[in-house]
Design an enzyme around this catalytic site. Structure first.
Site, PDB file in Angstrom:
ATOM      1  N   SER A   1     101.264  50.076  54.921  1.00  0.00           N
ATOM      2  CA  SER A   1     100.111  50.925  55.249  1.00  0.00           C
ATOM      3  C   SER A   1      99.403  50.399  56.488  1.00  0.00           C
ATOM      4  O   SER A   1      99.722  49.329  57.004  1.00  0.00           O
ATOM      5  CB  SER A   1      99.120  50.964  54.065  1.00  0.00           C
ATOM      6  OG  SER A   1      98.455  49.714  53.946  1.00  0.00           O
TER       7      SER A   1
ATOM      8  N   SER B   1      96.205  49.526  56.730  1.00  0.00           N
ATOM      9  CA  SER B   1      94.916  48.926  56.391  1.00  0.00           C
ATOM     10  C   SER B   1      94.610  47.659  57.187  1.00  0.00           C
ATOM     11  O   SER B   1      93.459  47.243  57.252  1.00  0.00           O
ATOM     12  CB  SER B   1      94.848  48.615  54.895  1.00  0.00           C
ATOM     13  OG  SER B   1      95.756  47.575  54.558  1.00  0.00           O
TER      14      SER B   1
ATOM     15  N   LYS C   1      95.340  41.328  52.930  1.00  0.00           N
ATOM     16  CA  LYS C   1      94.016  41.532  53.511  1.00  0.00           C
ATOM     17  C   LYS C   1      93.569  40.236  54.173  1.00  0.00           C
ATOM     18  O   LYS C   1      94.207  39.198  54.060  1.00  0.00           O
ATOM     19  CB  LYS C   1      92.986  41.929  52.432  1.00  0.00           C
ATOM     20  CG  LYS C   1      93.361  43.143  51.599  1.00  0.00           C
ATOM     21  CD  LYS C   1      93.388  44.425  52.384  1.00  0.00           C
ATOM     22  CE  LYS C   1      93.828  45.593  51.508  1.00  0.00           C
ATOM     23  NZ  LYS C   1      94.010  46.849  52.281  1.00  0.00           N
TER      24      LYS C   1
ATOM     25  N   SER D   1      90.748  51.021  54.533  1.00  0.00           N
ATOM     26  CA  SER D   1      91.297  49.886  53.799  1.00  0.00           C
ATOM     27  C   SER D   1      90.756  49.873  52.381  1.00  0.00           C
ATOM     28  O   SER D   1      89.543  49.905  52.159  1.00  0.00           O
ATOM     29  CB  SER D   1      90.938  48.565  54.505  1.00  0.00           C
ATOM     30  OG  SER D   1      91.337  47.459  53.730  1.00  0.00           O
TER      31      SER D   1
END
Length: 267
Positions: free
Chosen positions: A87, A89, A144, A228
């Protein structure tokens, strides 16, 4: 499907079969051959001996695959594991289709499958790009940036991040790979580390009132701040969910031919 579990089971099954052959089945074959040879005065031919000592196909496969599977398990569990970014994010730091390498011992050695740390090395630092098991669905891996450490006070209002009451410095970059007019490319300073992020001024985004990160937990955010799914929505990352520290992009592949021109260290 848990690949780690499948790998552990494969290593265990092939290892047990190989061990059983070494301890019992092979000696039994050799004993049968010796008994047959003792009952003949001419002895057996070479081909007959080979057939008598030939390993059953499960043993042959186990002997061939066990060392390879064991090496893969050790490397993947304790040293380096590859992941693909699914993705956007973490844009602009990581793009969809990036293949990354994750340091599995940076935060301590963990047992495969159960993820229990049995050797402590270091703890995550503010600014690290970390892979972890999603707390709401541990079979899914998330990536992250670590923003809040245990004991930190975190607040996020009007697209400004505050840590322990102080605004985290950020500045607008005049040049950069801005792919949409609603995206602003900025540089944010987390401690001694500077990284790039995207903000969309038209998207109000989530607001986070001041909260304290519990002991043994971490607060994470994506660099693509307005796109995100991170700690602002579902909470903290427990220490036992940590997988490792992302440190390099080794390939990019979003269809077509793979590209190795984007090999780089992750900031």
């Amino acid at each position: 499907m848990d690949f780690s579990l499948m790998l552990v089971v494969a290593v265990a099954v092939t290892g047990v079969i190989w061990l059983l052959d070494l301890l019992w089945w092979r000696p039994a074959r050799q004993q049968r051959l010796a008994t047959v040879e003792a009952g003949t005065t001419e002895g057996l031919g070479e081909r007959a001996r080979e057939r008598a000592l030939k390993e059953p196909w499960p043993v042959d496969y186990a002997r061939s695959f066990f060392p390879v599977l064991l090496v893969v398990l050790v490397l993947r569990s304790f040293l380096v594991e590859p992941f693909q970014i699914p993705s956007g994010s973490m844009r602009p730091t990581l793009e969809i289709g990036d293949f990354i390498l994750v340091n599995k011992f940076a935060y301590g050695l963990r047992l495969p499958v159960i993820n229990t740390r049995f050797v402590e090395v270091d703890d995550p630092e503010r600014g690290d790009v970390m892979v972890f098991r999603f707390p709401d669905e541990p079979s899914v891996n998330f990536i992250k940036r670590v923003v809040g450490l245990p004991g930190d006070r975190i607040r996020y209002e009007d697209k400004q991040l505050y840590i322990n009451g102080e605004a985290v410095p950020k500045r607008l970059l005049e040049a950069g790979p801005v792919k949409a007019p609603t995206e602003l490319l900025l540089a944010e300073q987390l401690g001694e580390r500077e990284h790039r992020l995207y903000n969309n001024p038209r998207d109000p985004g989530p607001q986070v009132r001041e909260l304290v990160v519990p002991e043994g937990h971490y607060f994470t955010m994506g660099d693509n701040r307005d796109h995100s799914n991170d700690s602002r929505y579902w909470g903290f990352v427990p220490e036992e969910n940590i997988v490792g520290k992302a440190f390099a992009v080794w390939m990019h592949w979003d269809g077509g031919l793979p590209s190795f021109t984007s090999v780089r260290h992750i900031q």
